[in-house]
Design a protein around this motif. Sequence first.
Motif, PDB file in Angstrom:
ATOM      1  N   PHE A   1      -8.095  29.809  13.880  1.00 23.66           N
ATOM      2  CA  PHE A   1      -6.934  28.986  14.228  1.00 23.66           C
ATOM      3  C   PHE A   1      -5.864  28.899  13.143  1.00 23.66           C
ATOM      4  O   PHE A   1      -4.667  28.946  13.472  1.00 23.66           O
ATOM      5  N   PRO A   2      -6.206  28.780  11.843  1.00 23.97           N
ATOM      6  CA  PRO A   2      -5.118  28.719  10.851  1.00 23.97           C
ATOM      7  C   PRO A   2      -4.306  30.003  10.746  1.00 23.97           C
ATOM      8  O   PRO A   2      -3.219  30.004  10.157  1.00 23.97           O
ATOM      9  N   HIS A   3      -4.809  31.098  11.319  1.00 23.37           N
ATOM     10  CA  HIS A   3      -4.164  32.398  11.159  1.00 23.37           C
ATOM     11  C   HIS A   3      -3.418  32.865  12.414  1.00 23.37           C
ATOM     12  O   HIS A   3      -2.906  33.981  12.443  1.00 23.37           O
ATOM     13  N   LEU A   4      -3.386  32.011  13.432  1.00 16.90           N
ATOM     14  CA  LEU A   4      -2.760  32.424  14.684  1.00 16.90           C
ATOM     15  C   LEU A   4      -1.235  32.382  14.643  1.00 16.90           C
ATOM     16  O   LEU A   4      -0.585  32.996  15.485  1.00 16.90           O
ATOM     17  N   ASP A   5      -0.665  31.662  13.693  1.00 19.15           N
ATOM     18  CA  ASP A   5       0.794  31.621  13.552  1.00 19.15           C
ATOM     19  C   ASP A   5       1.186  32.322  12.259  1.00 19.15           C
ATOM     20  O   ASP A   5       1.266  31.705  11.197  1.00 19.15           O
ATOM     21  N   LEU A   6       1.445  33.614  12.348  1.00 16.86           N
ATOM     22  CA  LEU A   6       1.790  34.390  11.158  1.00 16.86           C
ATOM     23  C   LEU A   6       3.256  34.237  10.763  1.00 16.86           C
ATOM     24  O   LEU A   6       3.655  34.702   9.691  1.00 16.86           O
ATOM     25  N   THR A   7       4.062  33.608  11.614  1.00 13.99           N
ATOM     26  CA  THR A   7       5.487  33.478  11.287  1.00 13.99           C
ATOM     27  C   THR A   7       5.707  32.616  10.045  1.00 13.99           C
ATOM     28  O   THR A   7       6.788  32.665   9.444  1.00 13.99           O
ATOM     29  N   VAL A   8       4.692  31.848   9.644  1.00 13.45           N
ATOM     30  CA  VAL A   8       4.833  31.053   8.423  1.00 13.45           C
ATOM     31  C   VAL A   8       5.031  31.961   7.207  1.00 13.45           C
ATOM     32  O   VAL A   8       5.622  31.549   6.199  1.00 13.45           O
ATOM     33  N   TYR A   9       4.548  33.206   7.313  1.00 11.02           N
ATOM     34  CA  TYR A   9       4.692  34.129   6.189  1.00 11.02           C
ATOM     35  C   TYR A   9       6.125  34.649   6.042  1.00 11.02           C
ATOM     36  O   TYR A   9       6.443  35.285   5.036  1.00 11.02           O
ATOM     37  N   ALA A  10       6.965  34.387   7.014  1.00 12.12           N
ATOM     38  CA  ALA A  10       8.384  34.698   6.849  1.00 12.12           C
ATOM     39  C   ALA A  10       9.062  33.658   5.966  1.00 12.12           C
ATOM     40  O   ALA A  10      10.165  33.871   5.472  1.00 12.12           O
ATOM     41  N   LEU A  11       8.387  32.516   5.782  1.00 11.86           N
ATOM     42  CA  LEU A  11       8.942  31.433   4.989  1.00 11.86           C
ATOM     43  C   LEU A  11       8.258  31.297   3.631  1.00 11.86           C
ATOM     44  O   LEU A  11       8.864  30.828   2.675  1.00 11.86           O
ATOM     45  N   GLN A  12       6.991  31.668   3.554  1.00 19.51           N
ATOM     46  CA  GLN A  12       6.243  31.514   2.309  1.00 19.51           C
ATOM     47  C   GLN A  12       5.221  32.630   2.191  1.00 19.51           C
ATOM     48  O   GLN A  12       4.871  33.275   3.187  1.00 19.51           O
ATOM     49  N   ASP A  13       4.735  32.850   0.977  1.00 18.64           N
ATOM     50  CA  ASP A  13       3.862  33.991   0.710  1.00 18.64           C
ATOM     51  C   ASP A  13       2.404  33.731   1.035  1.00 18.64           C
ATOM     52  O   ASP A  13       1.627  34.674   1.180  1.00 18.64           O
ATOM     53  N   ARG A  14       2.025  32.478   1.157  1.00 21.61           N
ATOM     54  CA  ARG A  14       0.612  32.162   1.377  1.00 21.61           C
ATOM     55  C   ARG A  14       0.476  30.850   2.140  1.00 21.61           C
ATOM     56  O   ARG A  14       1.351  29.980   2.065  1.00 21.61           O
ATOM     57  N   ILE A  15      -0.620  30.732   2.887  1.00 21.95           N
ATOM     58  CA  ILE A  15      -0.927  29.478   3.577  1.00 21.95           C
ATOM     59  C   ILE A  15      -1.625  28.533   2.601  1.00 21.95           C
ATOM     60  O   ILE A  15      -1.264  27.385   2.445  1.00 21.95           O
ATOM     61  N   LEU A  16      -2.676  29.062   1.983  1.00 27.01           N
ATOM     62  CA  LEU A  16      -3.362  28.365   0.908  1.00 27.01           C
ATOM     63  C   LEU A  16      -3.292  29.238  -0.334  1.00 27.01           C
ATOM     64  O   LEU A  16      -2.765  30.356  -0.289  1.00 27.01           O
ATOM     65  N   GLU A  17      -3.860  28.762  -1.407  1.00 23.19           N
ATOM     66  CA  GLU A  17      -3.749  29.481  -2.678  1.00 23.19           C
ATOM     67  C   GLU A  17      -4.256  30.913  -2.576  1.00 23.19           C
ATOM     68  O   GLU A  17      -3.678  31.830  -3.162  1.00 23.19           O
ATOM     69  N   ASP A  18      -5.346  31.122  -1.823  1.00 25.61           N
ATOM     70  CA  ASP A  18      -5.934  32.458  -1.731  1.00 25.61           C
ATOM     71  C   ASP A  18      -5.830  33.067  -0.336  1.00 25.61           C
ATOM     72  O   ASP A  18      -6.503  34.044  -0.029  1.00 25.61           O
ATOM     73  N   ILE A  19      -5.012  32.487   0.524  1.00 27.99           N
ATOM     74  CA  ILE A  19      -4.818  33.026   1.873  1.00 27.99           C
ATOM     75  C   ILE A  19      -3.410  33.586   1.979  1.00 27.99           C
ATOM     76  O   ILE A  19      -2.436  32.847   2.076  1.00 27.99           O
ATOM     77  N   THR A  20      -3.305  34.914   1.941  1.00 28.74           N
ATOM     78  CA  THR A  20      -2.027  35.609   2.046  1.00 28.74           C
ATOM     79  C   THR A  20      -1.978  36.382   3.360  1.00 28.74           C
ATOM     80  O   THR A  20      -2.940  36.383   4.132  1.00 28.74           O
TER      81      THR A  20
ATOM     82  N   GLU B   1      16.140  28.929   3.999  1.00 30.33           N
ATOM     83  CA  GLU B   1      15.067  28.513   4.896  1.00 30.33           C
ATOM     84  C   GLU B   1      14.253  27.429   4.181  1.00 30.33           C
ATOM     85  O   GLU B   1      13.933  27.557   2.991  1.00 30.33           O
ATOM     86  N   VAL B   2      13.908  26.375   4.908  1.00 28.08           N
ATOM     87  CA  VAL B   2      13.119  25.288   4.341  1.00 28.08           C
ATOM     88  C   VAL B   2      11.642  25.643   4.421  1.00 28.08           C
ATOM     89  O   VAL B   2      11.125  25.992   5.490  1.00 28.08           O
ATOM     90  N   THR B   3      10.949  25.603   3.296  1.00 28.61           N
ATOM     91  CA  THR B   3       9.519  25.896   3.231  1.00 28.61           C
ATOM     92  C   THR B   3       8.786  24.722   2.600  1.00 28.61           C
ATOM     93  O   THR B   3       9.407  23.766   2.117  1.00 28.61           O
ATOM     94  N   LEU B   4       7.456  24.800   2.583  1.00 29.94           N
ATOM     95  CA  LEU B   4       6.662  23.755   1.943  1.00 29.94           C
ATOM     96  C   LEU B   4       6.875  23.732   0.433  1.00 29.94           C
ATOM     97  O   LEU B   4       6.603  22.728  -0.227  1.00 29.94           O
ATOM     98  N   GLU B   5       7.334  24.850  -0.093  1.00 29.00           N
ATOM     99  CA  GLU B   5       7.537  24.959  -1.534  1.00 29.00           C
ATOM    100  C   GLU B   5       8.994  24.731  -1.936  1.00 29.00           C
ATOM    101  O   GLU B   5       9.363  24.908  -3.095  1.00 29.00           O
TER     102      GLU B   5
ATOM    103  N   GLN C   1      20.959  20.775  -4.562  1.00 22.91           N
ATOM    104  CA  GLN C   1      20.996  21.596  -3.349  1.00 22.91           C
ATOM    105  C   GLN C   1      22.428  21.995  -2.999  1.00 22.91           C
ATOM    106  O   GLN C   1      22.682  23.148  -2.634  1.00 22.91           O
ATOM    107  N   ASN C   2      23.351  21.066  -3.105  1.00 19.13           N
ATOM    108  CA  ASN C   2      24.750  21.379  -2.824  1.00 19.13           C
ATOM    109  C   ASN C   2      25.297  22.401  -3.821  1.00 19.13           C
ATOM    110  O   ASN C   2      26.052  23.303  -3.447  1.00 19.13           O
TER     111      ASN C   2
END
Length: 314
Positions: A265-284, A186-190, A79-80
């Motif tokens: 409910f899983p789709h109410l926070d779209l700001t996660v898409y500024a950090l990653q391309d998908r919530i789940l494998e098939d949810i973009t 930016e720190v993401t789940l990936e 990382q450094n």
Amino acid sequence: MIALIQNELMKIFGKMASWIYMIIIVLAVLIAGIIYMKFSGEPNPNWREDIQAEIHMLENQLPSAPEEEKPFIQTQIDQNQEYLDKDIDPTAKTNWHFMNEVVIGVSSLVTLFVVIVGSANVAAEFSDGTIKQLLIRPHRRWSILLSKYIAVIIYALLLVATLVVSGYIIGLILFGSGDFNMKIFEVTLEGRKEAIVGTQFFLKMLYYLPSLLVIMTIAFMLSTLFKSQALAVGIGIFVLFFSSTLGGIILMLADKYVWAKFLIFPHLDLTVYALQDRILEDITLPVSLSILALYYAIFMIITFFFFQKRDISI
């Protein structure tokens, strides 16, 4: 219609609470800025030398470190090194860093105040006993309700504008004018994602708006369904604060139950898409927007249908 909207805006801004909400947003941004400045540390002009020294120290520690600690140390080294390779200053603190990291967080206050105003908009007419005077005017019910809805949208946009403008001004005062195009991680789940700090802020704000609209529409719908203002506001705030928790639980169930992916409910926070391309494998993002659009249409149909048929006796 314009006259009706103007009248509804006068009602909203005729209440002291509507102005207080704006003041609270500005104060919250200021307090958050002071805290951020106090605890985030000072920018380091010699950050490259310090990171190189830290890498050298970690590399010396690595051979003699316990086996279970080696992966962690190697991750720190990688990382450094990435900071150096990408020329990204991890100690940078400018107005755009403040906007991207802190002002975005204060947006939850905007949502809260919009929920309160939206939940009370129609219910207050019943609570105050003014609904009959409103509906005896020579206007169709749907046009009266639509004017109320548009007025709440305008107020919501004004709160968003208050957040962004106050955040930028306070950021300038506390941190000075920074480079809009400065690179950050930016720190993401990936893992970590390279981004442009100014672009990232506006991307998050752009993704925030559809979520705000849908949550506001839920609050407005509740306002038409309940004559009690307190009940409408209470349920609206409940939905707001527990939506993220329910969204997380539903995402855990989505691997087992396909239908869970299509709950709102899983789709109410779209700001996660500024950090990653998908919530789940098939949810973009397009999938989330489509699901929100469907629920939005359902909420609007329920709102206007119920109001058209509702008994106005009080």
